[in-house]
Design an enzyme around this catalytic site. Structure first.
Site, PDB file in Angstrom:
ATOM      1  N   ARG A 150       4.622  -1.275  -3.283  1.00 34.68           N
ATOM      2  CA  ARG A 150       3.425  -1.436  -1.889  1.00 34.68           C
ATOM      3  C   ARG A 150       4.140  -0.894  -0.413  1.00 34.68           C
ATOM      4  O   ARG A 150       5.878  -1.074  -0.072  1.00 34.68           O
ATOM      5  CB  ARG A 150       3.496  -3.068  -1.447  1.00 34.68           C
ATOM      6  N   ARG A 198       8.242  -4.161   3.040  1.00 34.09           N
ATOM      7  CA  ARG A 198       8.408  -5.531   2.690  1.00 34.09           C
ATOM      8  C   ARG A 198       9.777  -6.677   2.732  1.00 34.09           C
ATOM      9  O   ARG A 198      10.164  -5.951   1.450  1.00 34.09           O
ATOM     10  CB  ARG A 198       7.342  -6.512   2.626  1.00 34.09           C
ATOM     11  N   ARG A 229       8.513 -16.160  -4.653  1.00 30.52           N
ATOM     12  CA  ARG A 229       7.123 -16.507  -4.172  1.00 30.52           C
ATOM     13  C   ARG A 229       5.865 -16.686  -5.470  1.00 30.52           C
ATOM     14  O   ARG A 229       4.892 -17.159  -5.714  1.00 30.52           O
ATOM     15  CB  ARG A 229       6.667 -14.976  -3.681  1.00 30.52           C
TER      16      ARG A 229
HETATM   17  P1  AP5 Z   1      -2.169  -6.377  -1.191  1.00 31.78           P
HETATM   18  O1  AP5 Z   1      -3.613  -6.138  -0.274  1.00 31.78           O
HETATM   19  O2  AP5 Z   1      -1.473  -6.027  -0.104  1.00 31.78           O
HETATM   20  O3  AP5 Z   1      -2.673  -8.102  -1.631  1.00 31.78           O
HETATM   21  P2  AP5 Z   1      -2.197  -9.326  -0.829  1.00 31.78           P
HETATM   22  O4  AP5 Z   1      -2.437 -10.398  -1.668  1.00 31.78           O
HETATM   23  O5  AP5 Z   1      -2.594  -9.572   0.468  1.00 31.78           O
HETATM   24  O6  AP5 Z   1      -0.296  -9.701  -1.202  1.00 31.78           O
HETATM   25  P3  AP5 Z   1       0.282 -10.870  -0.077  1.00 31.78           P
HETATM   26  O7  AP5 Z   1       1.894  -9.871  -0.733  1.00 31.78           O
HETATM   27  O8  AP5 Z   1       0.111 -10.073   1.098  1.00 31.78           O
HETATM   28  O9  AP5 Z   1       0.311 -12.021  -0.677  1.00 31.78           O
HETATM   29  P4  AP5 Z   1       1.305 -13.016   0.104  1.00 31.78           P
HETATM   30  O10 AP5 Z   1       0.098 -14.338   0.111  1.00 31.78           O
HETATM   31  O11 AP5 Z   1       2.288 -13.718  -0.938  1.00 31.78           O
HETATM   32  O12 AP5 Z   1       1.883 -12.803   1.207  1.00 31.78           O
HETATM   33  P5  AP5 Z   1       1.477 -13.078   2.745  1.00 31.78           P
HETATM   34  O13 AP5 Z   1       2.088 -12.209   4.040  1.00 31.78           O
HETATM   35  O14 AP5 Z   1       0.094 -13.822   2.989  1.00 31.78           O
HETATM   36  O15 AP5 Z   1      -1.788  -5.623  -2.296  1.00 31.78           O
HETATM   37  C1  AP5 Z   1      -0.125  -5.608  -2.456  1.00 31.78           C
HETATM   38  C2  AP5 Z   1      -0.340  -3.830  -3.170  1.00 31.78           C
HETATM   39  O16 AP5 Z   1      -1.513  -3.849  -4.691  1.00 31.78           O
HETATM   40  C3  AP5 Z   1      -0.729  -2.553  -1.818  1.00 31.78           C
HETATM   41  O17 AP5 Z   1       0.022  -1.582  -2.306  1.00 31.78           O
HETATM   42  C4  AP5 Z   1      -1.820  -2.708  -2.733  1.00 31.78           C
HETATM   43  O18 AP5 Z   1      -2.152  -1.513  -1.950  1.00 31.78           O
HETATM   44  C5  AP5 Z   1      -1.911  -2.671  -3.867  1.00 31.78           C
HETATM   45  N1  AP5 Z   1      -3.329  -3.632  -4.065  1.00 31.78           N
HETATM   46  C6  AP5 Z   1      -4.025  -4.086  -4.146  1.00 31.78           C
HETATM   47  N2  AP5 Z   1      -5.040  -3.537  -5.148  1.00 31.78           N
HETATM   48  C7  AP5 Z   1      -5.081  -3.090  -5.505  1.00 31.78           C
HETATM   49  C8  AP5 Z   1      -6.090  -3.052  -7.231  1.00 31.78           C
HETATM   50  N3  AP5 Z   1      -7.006  -3.944  -6.923  1.00 31.78           N
HETATM   51  N4  AP5 Z   1      -5.264  -2.604  -8.122  1.00 31.78           N
HETATM   52  C9  AP5 Z   1      -3.549  -1.705  -7.766  1.00 31.78           C
HETATM   53  N5  AP5 Z   1      -3.192  -2.016  -6.590  1.00 31.78           N
HETATM   54  C10 AP5 Z   1      -3.962  -3.116  -5.662  1.00 31.78           C
HETATM   55  O19 AP5 Z   1       2.770 -14.391   2.645  1.00 31.78           O
HETATM   56  C11 AP5 Z   1       4.206 -13.751   3.218  1.00 31.78           C
HETATM   57  C12 AP5 Z   1       5.229 -15.352   3.352  1.00 31.78           C
HETATM   58  O20 AP5 Z   1       4.885 -15.940   4.660  1.00 31.78           O
HETATM   59  C13 AP5 Z   1       4.654 -16.584   2.420  1.00 31.78           C
HETATM   60  O21 AP5 Z   1       5.713 -16.267   1.080  1.00 31.78           O
HETATM   61  C14 AP5 Z   1       5.415 -17.433   3.479  1.00 31.78           C
HETATM   62  O22 AP5 Z   1       6.455 -18.117   3.565  1.00 31.78           O
HETATM   63  C15 AP5 Z   1       4.237 -17.125   4.787  1.00 31.78           C
HETATM   64  N6  AP5 Z   1       2.765 -18.190   4.460  1.00 31.78           N
HETATM   65  C16 AP5 Z   1       2.160 -17.434   4.781  1.00 31.78           C
HETATM   66  N7  AP5 Z   1       0.960 -17.959   4.788  1.00 31.78           N
HETATM   67  C17 AP5 Z   1       1.586 -18.967   4.804  1.00 31.78           C
HETATM   68  C18 AP5 Z   1       0.688 -20.349   4.492  1.00 31.78           C
HETATM   69  N8  AP5 Z   1      -0.813 -20.548   4.328  1.00 31.78           N
HETATM   70  N9  AP5 Z   1       1.880 -21.397   4.403  1.00 31.78           N
HETATM   71  C19 AP5 Z   1       3.136 -20.862   4.684  1.00 31.78           C
HETATM   72  N10 AP5 Z   1       3.725 -20.295   4.356  1.00 31.78           N
HETATM   73  C20 AP5 Z   1       2.966 -19.149   4.675  1.00 31.78           C
END
Ligand code: AP5
Length: 215
Positions: free
Chosen positions: A127, A161, A172
């Site tokens: 990504r 990232r 994670r």
């Molecule tokens: P993408 O769509 O970016 O996936 P995602 O599920 O959104 O993944 P994230 O890494 O953003 O999720 P996350 O929940 O870990 O992170 P967040 O930012 O919430 O797709 C990923 C890749 O795959 C891309 O390159 C895309 O092009 C590709 N792709 C998508 N669909 C595809 C398909 N069908 N086939 C092939 N490729 C595909 O959280 C980050 C951090 O923030 C956490 O670790 C934590 O520290 C903090 N945080 C966030 N929310 C909270 C909360 N509610 N509570 C506590 N801490 C939190």
């Protein structure tokens, strides 16, 4: 319509949320994006949050609950929201119920995107996103139309990232299994949890989600 996209890191929540913003005019509430904005602001909170995020751990429930409530209470959320990355713990799920009730809203769908771990690791390793507008891409699965140029804004500077490093991804995924997977029975018991196969092409995943929304 208010819905939650649930799933492990890299499941495609952000990708599908963006499509739903376009197709349904809903507002995407991504706690990850909100926290990254706080980090970019350079505030004292942002500095604390940066350390936690880069370790792969979860930020405290209080911080994310407050951030979500501020947005759910606002007029922009009146047509409905897509929750992406929230809730991630049982206390967050309980707090969401309470805040939706306070604001006269209800949860319509909870959609679990199932993707196996090797695919998640591959998706996160490949990504990258545009530094200017944040549009996300993947080295093989979602490539730039023109090499080195963002499809969305024409930007030419791209970033990975920090929490997509392999050792942080492992952490994670562990945190997802330990802290987030326990919210599945919370929604399953209420009969609003639906699972989809998130392993397919992005268009197929989008169609599966549309099928659920149409009922
Ligand atoms: P993408 O769509 O970016 O996936 P995602 O599920 O959104 O993944 P994230 O890494 O953003 O999720 P996350 O929940 O870990 O992170 P967040 O930012 O919430 O797709 C990923 C890749 O795959 C891309 O390159 C895309 O092009 C590709 N792709 C998508 N669909 C595809 C398909 N069908 N086939 C092939 N490729 C595909 O959280 C980050 C951090 O923030 C956490 O670790 C934590 O520290 C903090 N945080 C966030 N929310 C909270 C909360 N509610 N509570 C506590 N801490 C939190």
């Amino acid at each position: 319509m208010n819905l939650i996209l649930l799933g492990p890191p890299g499941a495609g929540k952000g990708t599908q949320a963006q499509r739903l913003v376009q197709s349904h005019g809903l507002v995407q509430l991504s706690t990850g994006d909100m926290l990254r904005a706080e980090v970019r602001s350079g505030s004292a909170l942002g500095r604390r949050v940066k350390e936690v995020m880069e370790s792969g751990a979860l930020v405290s429930d209080d911080i994310v609950i407050q951030a979500i409530e501020a947005r759910i209470a606002g007029p922009e959320a009146a047509n409905g929201v897509i929750l992406d990355g929230f809730p991630r713990t049982v206390p967050q799920a309980q707090a969401l119920d309470a805040m939706l009730q306070r604001h006269g809203r209800k949860l319509d769908h909870v959609i679990l995107m199932e993707v196996d771990e090797p695919a998640l690791v591959d998706r996160l390793a490949g990504r990258f996103s545009c530094r200017n507008c944040g549009a996300a891409y993947h080295e093989r699965n979602h490539r730039l139309q023109k090499e080195g140029v963002c499809d969305n804004c024409g930007g030419t500077d791209f970033v990975h990232r920090p929490d997509d490093r392999p050792e942080t991804v492992t952490k994670r995924l562990e945190v997802y299994r330990r802290d987030t997977a326990p919210i599945l029975p919370y929604y399953r018991d209420r009969g609003i949890l639906r699972s989809i196969n998130g392993m397919g092409e992005m268009d197929d995943v989008a169609q599966a989600i549309e099928g659920i929304l149409r009922g």
